[in-house]
Design a protein around this motif. Structure first.
Motif, PDB file in Angstrom:
ATOM      1  N   TYR A   1      43.843  34.310  16.939  1.00 52.55           N
ATOM      2  CA  TYR A   1      43.187  34.424  18.241  1.00 52.55           C
ATOM      3  C   TYR A   1      43.800  35.514  19.122  1.00 52.55           C
ATOM      4  O   TYR A   1      43.090  36.423  19.587  1.00 52.55           O
ATOM      5  CB  TYR A   1      43.234  33.064  18.971  1.00 52.55           C
ATOM      6  CG  TYR A   1      42.581  33.128  20.324  1.00 52.55           C
ATOM      7  CD1 TYR A   1      41.209  32.992  20.461  1.00 52.55           C
ATOM      8  CD2 TYR A   1      43.335  33.372  21.480  1.00 52.55           C
ATOM      9  CE1 TYR A   1      40.603  33.084  21.704  1.00 52.55           C
ATOM     10  CE2 TYR A   1      42.728  33.471  22.717  1.00 52.55           C
ATOM     11  CZ  TYR A   1      41.361  33.321  22.818  1.00 52.55           C
ATOM     12  OH  TYR A   1      40.759  33.437  24.043  1.00 52.55           O
TER      13      TYR A   1
ATOM     14  N   ARG B   1      40.575  37.440  20.269  1.00 53.43           N
ATOM     15  CA  ARG B   1      40.324  37.600  21.702  1.00 53.43           C
ATOM     16  C   ARG B   1      40.191  39.063  22.095  1.00 53.43           C
ATOM     17  O   ARG B   1      39.267  39.423  22.840  1.00 53.43           O
ATOM     18  CB  ARG B   1      41.427  36.875  22.474  1.00 53.43           C
ATOM     19  CG  ARG B   1      41.378  37.042  23.984  1.00 53.43           C
ATOM     20  CD  ARG B   1      40.171  36.325  24.571  1.00 53.43           C
ATOM     21  NE  ARG B   1      40.346  36.101  25.995  1.00 53.43           N
ATOM     22  CZ  ARG B   1      40.099  37.010  26.944  1.00 53.43           C
ATOM     23  NH1 ARG B   1      39.653  38.209  26.629  1.00 53.43           N
ATOM     24  NH2 ARG B   1      40.285  36.702  28.214  1.00 53.43           N
TER      25      ARG B   1
ATOM     26  N   ALA C   1      42.537  25.844  30.073  1.00 52.60           N
ATOM     27  CA  ALA C   1      41.978  26.327  28.807  1.00 52.60           C
ATOM     28  C   ALA C   1      42.806  27.533  28.345  1.00 52.60           C
ATOM     29  O   ALA C   1      42.284  28.606  28.090  1.00 52.60           O
ATOM     30  CB  ALA C   1      40.499  26.658  28.946  1.00 52.60           C
TER      31      ALA C   1
ATOM     32  N   ASN D   1      48.345  32.879  25.795  1.00 50.69           N
ATOM     33  CA  ASN D   1      48.463  34.338  25.933  1.00 50.69           C
ATOM     34  C   ASN D   1      48.592  34.781  27.389  1.00 50.69           C
ATOM     35  O   ASN D   1      49.351  35.688  27.695  1.00 50.69           O
ATOM     36  CB  ASN D   1      47.306  35.066  25.220  1.00 50.69           C
ATOM     37  CG  ASN D   1      45.949  34.397  25.352  1.00 50.69           C
ATOM     38  OD1 ASN D   1      45.856  33.179  25.520  1.00 50.69           O
ATOM     39  ND2 ASN D   1      44.888  35.161  25.260  1.00 50.69           N
TER      40      ASN D   1
ATOM     41  N   ASP E   1      45.103  22.817  27.603  1.00 47.65           N
ATOM     42  CA  ASP E   1      43.987  23.069  26.699  1.00 47.65           C
ATOM     43  C   ASP E   1      43.637  21.758  25.995  1.00 47.65           C
ATOM     44  O   ASP E   1      44.458  20.834  25.930  1.00 47.65           O
ATOM     45  CB  ASP E   1      44.360  24.142  25.661  1.00 47.65           C
ATOM     46  CG  ASP E   1      43.139  24.818  25.070  1.00 47.65           C
ATOM     47  OD1 ASP E   1      42.783  25.925  25.522  1.00 47.65           O
ATOM     48  OD2 ASP E   1      42.506  24.226  24.157  1.00 47.65           O
TER      49      ASP E   1
ATOM     50  N   ALA F   1      39.816  19.888  30.940  1.00 44.65           N
ATOM     51  CA  ALA F   1      39.689  20.720  32.141  1.00 44.65           C
ATOM     52  C   ALA F   1      38.754  20.113  33.176  1.00 44.65           C
ATOM     53  O   ALA F   1      38.855  20.432  34.361  1.00 44.65           O
ATOM     54  CB  ALA F   1      39.174  22.109  31.745  1.00 44.65           C
TER      55      ALA F   1
ATOM     56  N   PHE G   1      40.436  31.659  32.295  1.00 45.98           N
ATOM     57  CA  PHE G   1      39.819  32.845  31.702  1.00 45.98           C
ATOM     58  C   PHE G   1      39.146  32.482  30.377  1.00 45.98           C
ATOM     59  O   PHE G   1      39.718  31.760  29.543  1.00 45.98           O
ATOM     60  CB  PHE G   1      40.892  33.931  31.459  1.00 45.98           C
ATOM     61  CG  PHE G   1      41.008  34.915  32.604  1.00 45.98           C
ATOM     62  CD1 PHE G   1      40.851  34.507  33.920  1.00 45.98           C
ATOM     63  CD2 PHE G   1      41.284  36.257  32.363  1.00 45.98           C
ATOM     64  CE1 PHE G   1      40.955  35.405  34.973  1.00 45.98           C
ATOM     65  CE2 PHE G   1      41.391  37.170  33.404  1.00 45.98           C
ATOM     66  CZ  PHE G   1      41.224  36.744  34.718  1.00 45.98           C
TER      67      PHE G   1
HETATM   68  C1  LIG Z   1      38.261  31.487  24.358  1.00 45.46           C
HETATM   69  S1  LIG Z   1      39.643  30.399  24.616  1.00 45.46           S
HETATM   70  C2  LIG Z   1      40.404  31.087  26.093  1.00 45.46           C
HETATM   71  C3  LIG Z   1      41.904  31.184  25.971  1.00 45.46           C
HETATM   72  C4  LIG Z   1      42.562  32.027  27.065  1.00 45.46           C
HETATM   73  N1  LIG Z   1      42.342  31.449  28.385  1.00 45.46           N
HETATM   74  C5  LIG Z   1      42.049  33.441  27.035  1.00 45.46           C
HETATM   75  O1  LIG Z   1      41.466  33.914  28.021  1.00 45.46           O
HETATM   76  O2  LIG Z   1      42.239  34.106  26.022  1.00 45.46           O
HETATM   77  C6  LIG Z   1      38.796  29.002  25.245  1.00 45.46           C
HETATM   78  C7  LIG Z   1      39.676  27.754  25.267  1.00 45.46           C
HETATM   79  O3  LIG Z   1      39.025  26.762  26.053  1.00 45.46           O
HETATM   80  C8  LIG Z   1      39.433  25.502  25.549  1.00 45.46           C
HETATM   81  N2  LIG Z   1      38.537  24.476  26.111  1.00 45.46           N
HETATM   82  C9  LIG Z   1      37.201  24.416  26.013  1.00 45.46           C
HETATM   83  N3  LIG Z   1      36.748  23.340  26.688  1.00 45.46           N
HETATM   84  C10 LIG Z   1      37.823  22.712  27.239  1.00 45.46           C
HETATM   85  C11 LIG Z   1      38.009  21.567  28.063  1.00 45.46           C
HETATM   86  N4  LIG Z   1      36.980  20.823  28.469  1.00 45.46           N
HETATM   87  N5  LIG Z   1      39.253  21.234  28.426  1.00 45.46           N
HETATM   88  C12 LIG Z   1      40.308  21.986  28.050  1.00 45.46           C
HETATM   89  N6  LIG Z   1      40.200  23.089  27.272  1.00 45.46           N
HETATM   90  C13 LIG Z   1      38.975  23.447  26.871  1.00 45.46           C
HETATM   91  C14 LIG Z   1      39.338  25.707  24.040  1.00 45.46           C
HETATM   92  O4  LIG Z   1      40.063  24.736  23.335  1.00 45.46           O
HETATM   93  C15 LIG Z   1      39.912  27.123  23.893  1.00 45.46           C
HETATM   94  O5  LIG Z   1      41.272  27.113  23.591  1.00 45.46           O
END
Ligand SMILES: C[S@@+](CC[C@H](N)C(=O)[O-])C[C@H]1O[C@@H](n2cnc3c(N)ncnc32)[C@H](O)[C@@H]1O
Length: 264
Positions: free
Chosen positions: A61, A66, A104, A109, A128, A156, A172
């Motif tokens: 990731y 990402r 999340a 990162n 997360d 979240a 993000f």
């Molecule tokens: C695309 S990653 C983003 C990671 C980091 N914030 C970034 O910008 O690179 C999305 C993250 O959202 C988390 N996620 C999605 N729904 C969630 C929820 N309801 N509660 C907590 N985490 C959640 C997923 O597990 C995942 O790790």
């Protein structure tokens, strides 16, 4: 007994937990790599969310997934990862001693960059829902040697923290994945101190994106909401944020704001 670096950040997080979460936390091993406050899993919101809980995606990731997919969404002239971190830090107005919640956080990162910015007296919590993301995050955290960052597994849209716990909240690349993004925004607002800052990066409706009857279909297929151009800005203003800024880049928006109150 000497406490380890992770335990010392853990001890600082415990008082921020709501009573039920605190009871849950007290029953967990003190040396667990992250605090798991979700029993079972969250209901999937679609394929994108499912990928985040695999073993494979969290491994690639941060370095590949990402940066590549993020750039595709932001456009070739959009900010790269280092610039995104700079944007987040600016929107949060990070200062030494701040408490920051990275919602999340994926493998942490952004959380690690925030931890480096708030210094020893500051505290960063990365939250997360994905166990595999957090396991990866815990490995990266150990390697970084940071002792002011702690990872929590939580939802979240129902945060386990008491109100007014953090000076800054970042989310993000995730709001569009939540089952109920508006509940997510309510929760972010609740845990911020008066005068606290929010930093969001999420989807936005642009000219080329599917509209009309196609929109809900593509959203369901990908498991990603596409927010209208003023939707997030308006939602923040309705929740008492002022100084709200929005920057559009390709198919994403960066939005920041300051919760009213708390003086200058
Ligand atoms: C695309 S990653 C983003 C990671 C980091 N914030 C970034 O910008 O690179 C999305 C993250 O959202 C988390 N996620 C999605 N729904 C969630 C929820 N309801 N509660 C907590 N985490 C959640 C997923 O597990 C995942 O790790």
């Amino acid at each position: 007994m000497a406490t380890t670096e992770v335990e010392s950040a853990r001890e600082r997080v415990l008082p921020l937990l709501e009573p039920a979460a605190r009871t849950q936390a007290d029953a967990l091993a003190a040396d667990a790599p992250y605090l798991d406050l979700i029993e079972g899993g969250l209901e999937s919101t679609g394929v994108t969310q499912d990928l985040m809980t695999t073993g494979f995606v969290p491994r690639i990731y941060e370095r590949y997934w990402r940066p590549a997919l993020g750039q595709l969404a932001k456009g070739v002239t959009g900010p790269g990862m280092a610039e995104e971190i700079r944007i987040a830090r600016l929107l949060l107005g990070l200062a030494p001693g701040d408490g920051v919640l990275d919602i999340a956080c994926g493998p942490g990162n952004f959380s690690r960059a925030f931890a480096a910015g708030v210094g020893d007296s500051g505290l960063v919590v990365g939250l997360d829902a994905s166990e595999t993301m957090l396991r990866r995050g815990a490995e990266e955290l150990r390697a970084s040697g940071l002792d002011n960052l702690f990872l929590v597994r939580g939802d979240a849209t129902a945060l386990p923290f008491v109100g007014h716990s953090f000076d800054g909240v970042c989310c993000f690349a995730a709001l569009h994945l939540f089952d109920d993004p508006i509940a997510g925004l309510d929760e972010m607002t609740r845990v911020l101190t008066p005068g606290g800052r929010i930093a969001l990066m999420t989807s936005v409706q642009r000219q080329l994106a599917p509209r009309g009857p196609l929109k809900p279909i593509t959203e369901r297929l990908g498991g990603m909401r596409v927010f209208g151009q003023g939707e997030i800005v308006d939602a923040l203003r309705e929740r008492g944020f002022d100084d709200v800024h929005q920057r559009l880049s390709g198919l994403v928006q960066f939005v920041g704001g300051r919760l009213a109150g708390g003086g200058e």
